[in-house]
Design an enzyme around this catalytic site. Sequence first.
Site, PDB file in Angstrom:
ATOM      1  N   CYS A 131      -0.834 -14.628   6.265  1.00  0.00           N
ATOM      2  CA  CYS A 131      -2.221 -14.822   5.921  1.00  0.00           C
ATOM      3  C   CYS A 131      -2.928 -13.275   5.981  1.00  0.00           C
ATOM      4  O   CYS A 131      -3.179 -12.930   6.836  1.00  0.00           O
ATOM      5  CB  CYS A 131      -2.844 -15.591   7.197  1.00  0.00           C
ATOM      6  SG  CYS A 131      -4.684 -15.921   6.824  1.00  0.00           S
ATOM      7  N   CYS A 134      -6.503 -13.297   7.334  1.00  0.00           N
ATOM      8  CA  CYS A 134      -6.701 -13.157   8.889  1.00  0.00           C
ATOM      9  C   CYS A 134      -6.055 -11.733   9.265  1.00  0.00           C
ATOM     10  O   CYS A 134      -6.679 -11.409  10.139  1.00  0.00           O
ATOM     11  CB  CYS A 134      -5.544 -14.250   9.481  1.00  0.00           C
ATOM     12  SG  CYS A 134      -5.520 -15.769   8.756  1.00  0.00           S
ATOM     13  N   ASP A 135      -5.012 -11.345   8.604  1.00  0.00           N
ATOM     14  CA  ASP A 135      -4.566 -10.029   9.120  1.00  0.00           C
ATOM     15  C   ASP A 135      -4.770  -8.742   8.476  1.00  0.00           C
ATOM     16  O   ASP A 135      -4.218  -7.595   9.059  1.00  0.00           O
ATOM     17  CB  ASP A 135      -2.814 -10.391   9.514  1.00  0.00           C
ATOM     18  CG  ASP A 135      -2.520 -11.412  10.451  1.00  0.00           C
ATOM     19  OD1 ASP A 135      -3.535 -11.791  11.435  1.00  0.00           O
ATOM     20  OD2 ASP A 135      -1.681 -12.368  10.025  1.00  0.00           O
TER      21      ASP A 135
END
Length: 301
Positions: A131, A134-135
């Site tokens: 992701c 997200c990261d």
Amino acid sequence: MIYDIIIVGAGPAGLSAGIYALRSGKSALILEAKAYGGQIINTPDIENYPGIKNISGFEFATGLYEQATSLGAEVKYEQVISIEDKGDIKIVGTEENLYECKAVILATGAKNRKLGLEKENELIGYGVSYCATCDGAFYKNKDVAVVGGGNTAIEDALFLTNYCNKVYVIHRRNQFRADPKDVDQLKEKENVEFVMNSTVEKILGDTIVEGIEVKDQNTKEKKTINVSGVFIAVGQEPDNTMFSNLVKLDDSGYIIAKEDCMTNVKGIYTAGDCRTKTVRQLTTAAADGAVAALAACSIID
Ligand code: NAP
């Protein structure tokens, strides 16, 4: 209480089904194992949903969730572990409760496919990610690799070029299946390098990702690329094994249903990426939700 419809999964298909069920005057319980929104929540920019020029996946999913719940859809965060077909009544079991309903809509989506490499699981959170939204921010000014050639991979790479020093895109063929518009946009970026016809053979590093070993499929030559992060975006696969005794699945594990979203079991419908279909998009997931809900409503008094 006997619900009219229980929907398994609060992604775009499940939430859309909830909206159509409630607007048809039926009660609906949506059971979700993790968080609402499904995979789309990780998409930074949606630009192909008709009527909306541009929206983030999170904003889209939140709007859908609020629309369904404001109409009266009940959402509970419980993992479904069993579904029993008792004819006109279906019993849906979670780890916490047993629920009864007249129709079920399976909208379980799909999960990230893995490359199946040694260390891949071990290094999740230590350089391996599925992701980018997200990261990605953890990799500011670092070199990273994105693996895959679909819309997710190209969008992830575009997103990461905003943060990272360099983004390598590793794809097993010499052609992308992603939308050409996005590929062209990515090609304009100065900090991207395409590594085509190549597969990732190894993820390097003991406790944290330090690089990847890549093999050129034409020359069979291997080379090491030093990266701190590897973002794997090689598609999705269904997670329907729990329903294999209930409804028919195809060889890849997708629930068999045509555009009418009906399974082989009366009163059990399916919607979105978890079913057999050729186009897995946000629009088709939402459309499935409507079709499945209206079909379910038609068999309920
Ligand atoms: P996808 O379209 O299935 O693409 C997966 C990519 O990974 C393909 O390029 C594939 O290569 C490659 N791949 C698969 N298995 C691999 C393996 N074992 N090793 C190396 N490479 C592998 O998946 P996706 O990009 O996640 O997209 C899923 C669906 O969501 C698609 O329908 C997509 O259009 C949609 N989506 C839409 C949006 C949007 O509209 N904004 C955003 C994201 C996703 P090959 O090309 O060689 O098969």
